[in-house]
Design an enzyme around this catalytic site. Structure first.
Site, PDB file in Angstrom:
ATOM      1  N   GLY A   1      48.722  28.146  48.382  1.00 31.36           N
ATOM      2  CA  GLY A   1      47.571  28.683  47.680  1.00 31.36           C
ATOM      3  C   GLY A   1      47.985  29.799  46.741  1.00 31.36           C
ATOM      4  O   GLY A   1      49.079  30.361  46.836  1.00 31.36           O
ATOM      5  N   CYS A   2      47.089  30.121  45.823  1.00 33.73           N
ATOM      6  CA  CYS A   2      47.407  31.130  44.809  1.00 33.73           C
ATOM      7  C   CYS A   2      47.539  32.518  45.428  1.00 33.73           C
ATOM      8  O   CYS A   2      48.522  33.228  45.156  1.00 33.73           O
ATOM      9  CB  CYS A   2      46.349  31.112  43.712  1.00 33.73           C
ATOM     10  SG  CYS A   2      44.644  31.181  44.303  1.00 33.73           S
ATOM     11  N   TYR A   3      46.580  32.909  46.243  1.00 29.76           N
ATOM     12  CA  TYR A   3      46.677  34.235  46.872  1.00 29.76           C
ATOM     13  C   TYR A   3      47.878  34.328  47.815  1.00 29.76           C
ATOM     14  O   TYR A   3      48.590  35.340  47.802  1.00 29.76           O
ATOM     15  CB  TYR A   3      45.399  34.556  47.646  1.00 29.76           C
ATOM     16  CG  TYR A   3      44.192  34.901  46.802  1.00 29.76           C
ATOM     17  CD1 TYR A   3      44.231  35.923  45.856  1.00 29.76           C
ATOM     18  CD2 TYR A   3      42.983  34.237  46.977  1.00 29.76           C
ATOM     19  CE1 TYR A   3      43.106  36.260  45.104  1.00 29.76           C
ATOM     20  CE2 TYR A   3      41.852  34.566  46.235  1.00 29.76           C
ATOM     21  CZ  TYR A   3      41.915  35.577  45.308  1.00 29.76           C
ATOM     22  OH  TYR A   3      40.800  35.916  44.578  1.00 29.76           O
TER      23      TYR A   3
ATOM     24  N   THR B   1      50.696  32.815  47.585  1.00 29.73           N
ATOM     25  CA  THR B   1      51.909  32.934  46.772  1.00 29.73           C
ATOM     26  C   THR B   1      52.117  34.379  46.332  1.00 29.73           C
ATOM     27  O   THR B   1      53.197  34.960  46.521  1.00 29.73           O
ATOM     28  CB  THR B   1      51.798  32.014  45.538  1.00 29.73           C
ATOM     29  OG1 THR B   1      51.731  30.662  45.984  1.00 29.73           O
ATOM     30  CG2 THR B   1      52.980  32.194  44.601  1.00 29.73           C
ATOM     31  N   ALA B   2      51.093  34.950  45.744  1.00 24.53           N
ATOM     32  CA  ALA B   2      51.239  36.318  45.230  1.00 24.53           C
ATOM     33  C   ALA B   2      51.454  37.311  46.366  1.00 24.53           C
ATOM     34  O   ALA B   2      52.282  38.232  46.261  1.00 24.53           O
ATOM     35  CB  ALA B   2      50.004  36.698  44.412  1.00 24.53           C
TER      36      ALA B   2
END
Lengths: 349, 349, 349, 349
Positions: free
Chosen positions: D151-153, D155-156
């Site tokens: 997921g994007c969150y 990953t960051a």
């Protein structure tokens, strides 16, 4: 691939310079050469162009014509008008093929240049450049050693209107061009007019009344198409977004004109032009659809109640309106596929 | 102040309704009456209109013409066209003074209404409303019991062009109106065309080719000024911001026309009109300068090269283009100072 | 109303000054006095503050303490820290009641001031101001002749956390405040960091690591509530929008804490505070819901998995975070209803 | 290059699908295969994905596992969780190497999946995928036939915190992750919460209190790094922009920790990872600097007053947070250079 030519970027620290670097880094043929700047020379690339952090080590180089010529077969100059001409001259003297993104070599008529810009900085070179709107000047570009890359508004305006004028579908007199640009078109220098709080939730025109310097450039190119001098009413506006130009142009239809004839005229004129796409009938372009790409979207509508054709175009002002178009010119000049390195679709949404 | 009239808001759950509630809450004369909605009736005001949380307790009321008439001397109707007419009729039958923000009563000619909108929902009332552009119809509004509050684009377009036409400074034929609106003009219903990722960094036209329904309304009002039927080329655009309309209008000058004559014509026509301000010569309006206010900023430029006058106006589409103008009409109708409750400057920046 | 006091705005040409002028123009008690500026003195108000065009004639006045004292019973000073103190001193010497929006009088401890801001410009006055967070210092404000209007971040942070700390619901140690502000908080001077193309489609933190000057101010106020010195981790961020602050604060719950207890603590602490609203359980505030208003929206959530309370607040940084709060202080000081002239709901959307 | 593998995009009509198409069109090794959709099957690509107009002819194909397997060696599945699992299973049965961008195969623990997402749609495949955060799982990916793209969150968040935890520089307990995302993260379906007028000038948190479904995914990956189960406080926010995620994470330093040690830990962990760049000391990342690219920018600050390390990361949620990372996984799986086709810098500004 041992001989991939190296391309310098002179004036690399503005937005157009950043775009040139971005596109050249991915280019299959040209290699990114030195990034040259003036006031920021000596600063690290990472500090000046944060998107290149970790990708381009080193520093912004000061301008040195000999050094550029020693390292680079071609140079993209993204300097302000006036400052550009002598720099271009120095590079041309050393045999560098130059793609100049300033206004200094776009106009044919020295009197018109003087009227709108003042004294020219390299009069000997005036009139020696090929105007780099590839779609209309492709053949001349193949052998050009000095290319005047068009302005952003002239690119969008000319692409939209040229087919109608070339096909005789509209009256060349009385054309109104209402143009809208994202704020990156104003450059990188902060100003009250581009300060986010005074820009983000507002919309305004600027240089109203036919006084924007892109006016004579548009007129020059449309006059070429028509074969006779014409004048246009041109009004630019500032859109609260970073990138993109939308042109809405109004011209009186000559006789019976329908949307299909307009679209066909555009498809025919731009046949073999990979950067131009004529949208399906009924659609209107959105700058977001071309954002980050070298593409131009065109559309035509006819207002039967008033007899007007409404021609629209959308481009990214920094790509098809500047850096991408410059590389498109270089591709043609160096004999490689026109869309090399600039064929990517928009970064949408 | 024992008799401050109460004002109902019918169709309170959209953006215009929210603006009406905001302005009425601060109004020195009118009191905010019931907030009436249809699909959201029964929901708390806080849930539907979050800016009113803690300020307006209770719920959205369902529509009941008797209840509105019992509580309120006047009503603002902010319903879609078609749905508005029968609601207005029910309120008028009960003696409520109605300020209708839909398109249902704006047009004079039933044939034109039918052509652009279809069958009318209250034909007996058609033609009985006063058009609520206060600056042009102030006297008739003093005794009006049904007011058709103008559309946002017609307000901005008419205010900009009426002075030029009234003073005979421009040719009434061949006018081009290139209009740009913030996204709140599209209403509160989510759609692909207003979804932030596909809107925020894009700019586009819509309803191109003379097909937007505000076209006949603009033509009606400008024709009244001229005293003869005229047609205009009108193209709306969507600006990636919430609020504001900018109109850039182009007309051919008649004879020698300079900026001062245009500005003087506007100042004279709008003398005694507290909502209209003619900017200093050379300036161009910015929608941000009027955001949140009931003000209209006007400016004029002359393009000597092409003989065109460029007339510009900026308003907030939800205030001077809707809710604020409706209250301005009500102020005139109820005999209080025209700017009561709507004199605040823009919330700038 | 013959004696409505006149309020000068010193430092009128920035965004806070513009907001003060906007709010004072509509105020039922105070009258707008002179608009005083330094670098723009002598320019027309219309040129400097375009939203006041047609509403406030005349020019920006140069600062003259005698002239301000002669015309105005009270003054709002919206100057940079450092520059503010001597100006405030000059006005206080002449008996003007001063509401200072700089940081110069917000801190109690001169050592802390020196550490974060440097030498103070009016040490005799240091410690003589009442801190103008009305909700916590209302009584002291009734007799204050010098009010230090709180910073925007401290207002939002303190309002959110004070109820939890006052009620002993959370551990005063280990609080994390992650704050986000619109760009108008950076002031009116253009800079690379606020230039639209480099701001509009980006999000970033700044002054990371506990170095923002609002940190000691937040700590001072929360320490007062707790009755013991505390430290917080405070990180500000820049949101690509013009206005608004959202604070998301994290604190460890002490014992069994649920959302209702948090909400009740806030409702109790802010009972009788018309500017503060505790949202319904489950909701989170949106800066848009308070944009343009003097309102603060609060909300509380409990993360049962980690034992943390998440406290949120939303304000408009230029209104409840600056100009509106200053007027709220003045209302209290002059004995009129606290919400006079600042009760309007947000301009939503 | 006769055997360049073809890559299908299943779920091509959303934003992640559009990004996959954009990147695959430019990829030097993979060829773009069929664009598969469900509700929009049969519509022209130009109508559905306007940025591909003129570049990808034809229509959106309906899903047919046999057809995909016949044409494509690999498939990117960008479907909602729940819907994805059976589709993935069908493709795996036919030997297609699948890169799944849904949440269906990201979690290791079926009980955790059930708790946060409900019943799984392909329980036989559960636990068989390799988690596609290349920087931490590169070796396992080389032989993976089913990859769960993060997921994007997560990953960051993971990229920012993993170095600190791996090097033992911070306490694994008590971590707070305050995350901010552009609106494209909410997908392509219009909703009130993403309607421009209610989003553009507002900022808000959502799913507050530890209830966002990315929480267990973040905890899983950080627990792996630590070697023990940990919990985090995770709060997402919506930024009024299209693209980008910024994570600001707070952790208590263990002993003496300075910025250089944090930066070194990150550089060491991500050595040989072309997509990750650790910014110079003192800088903070801006989502704009990575917009449109597959890059992650990291930065670390230490708040000496509170003993906290503030770790930040910026990515483009649709590229490094989705489509770009999926291709990065495919590059590793197919044995080509990890940055193939995804090495472009951001489209800045």
């Amino acid at each position: 691939m041992i001989d991939r030519p190296r391309a310098a970027v002179v004036g690399a620290t503005g937005y157009t310079g950043a775009e040139l670097a971005r596109l050249l880094l991915q280019h299959p043929y040209f290699r990114l050469g030195p990034l040259v700047g003036h006031s920021k020379a000596g600063q690290s690339v990472e500090d000046v162009l944060p998107s290149l952090a970790g990708l381009v080590p080193g520093e912004i180089a000061p301008f040195d014509a000999d050094a550029v010529a020693a390292s680079s077969e071609l140079a993209f100059c993204a300097l302000p008008h006036g400052a550009s001409a002598p720099t271009v001259a120095a590079l041309r003297e050393r045999g560098v093929v130059v793609f100049d993104l300033s206004a200094d070599f776009r106009l044919d008529d020295p009197q018109v240049y003087r009227e709108w810009y003042g004294e020219h900085g390299a009069p000997d070179l005036f009139g020696r450049a090929v105007y780099g709107l590839v779609e209309l000047h492709r053949d001349a570009l193949r052998t050009a050693d000095l290319v005047a890359v068009p302005g952003c508004y002239p690119t969008a305006s000319t692409l939209a209107l040229a087919p109608l004028l070339a096909a005789g579908l509209v009256d060349p007199n009385g054309i109104v061009i209402d143009a809208k640009s994202g704020v990156s078109g104003a450059g990188r220098s902060p100003a009250a007019s581009t300060h986010l709080p005074e820009t983000a939730e507002g919309f305004r025109a600027y240089k109203v009344g036919g006084v924007h310097r892109h006016t004579p450039e548009i007129e020059q190119e449309l006059s070429r198409v028509v074969g006779a001098p014409i004048r246009v009413s041109f009004t630019p506006h500032l859109v609260p977004m970073s990138r993109g130009i939308l042109v809405t142009a109004y011209a009186m239809a000559k006789g019976e004109v329908d949307v299909e004839r307009c679209r066909r005229a555009a498809r025919e004129l731009y046949e073999g032009s990979p950067s131009v796409h004529v949208l399906s009938a009924g659609k209107s372009p959105d700058t977001l659809w071309v954002r980050g790409s070298n593409r131009a979207h065109l559309a035509y509508h006819v207002d039967r109640r008033t007899g007007r054709v409404v021609a629209q175009s959308a481009i990214d002002n920094l790509v098809k309106g500047a850096a991408g178009q410059a590389i498109q010119c270089a591709n043609v000049r160096f004999g490689i596929a026109e869309e090399s390195g600039i064929s990517a679709p928009a970064t949408w949404p």
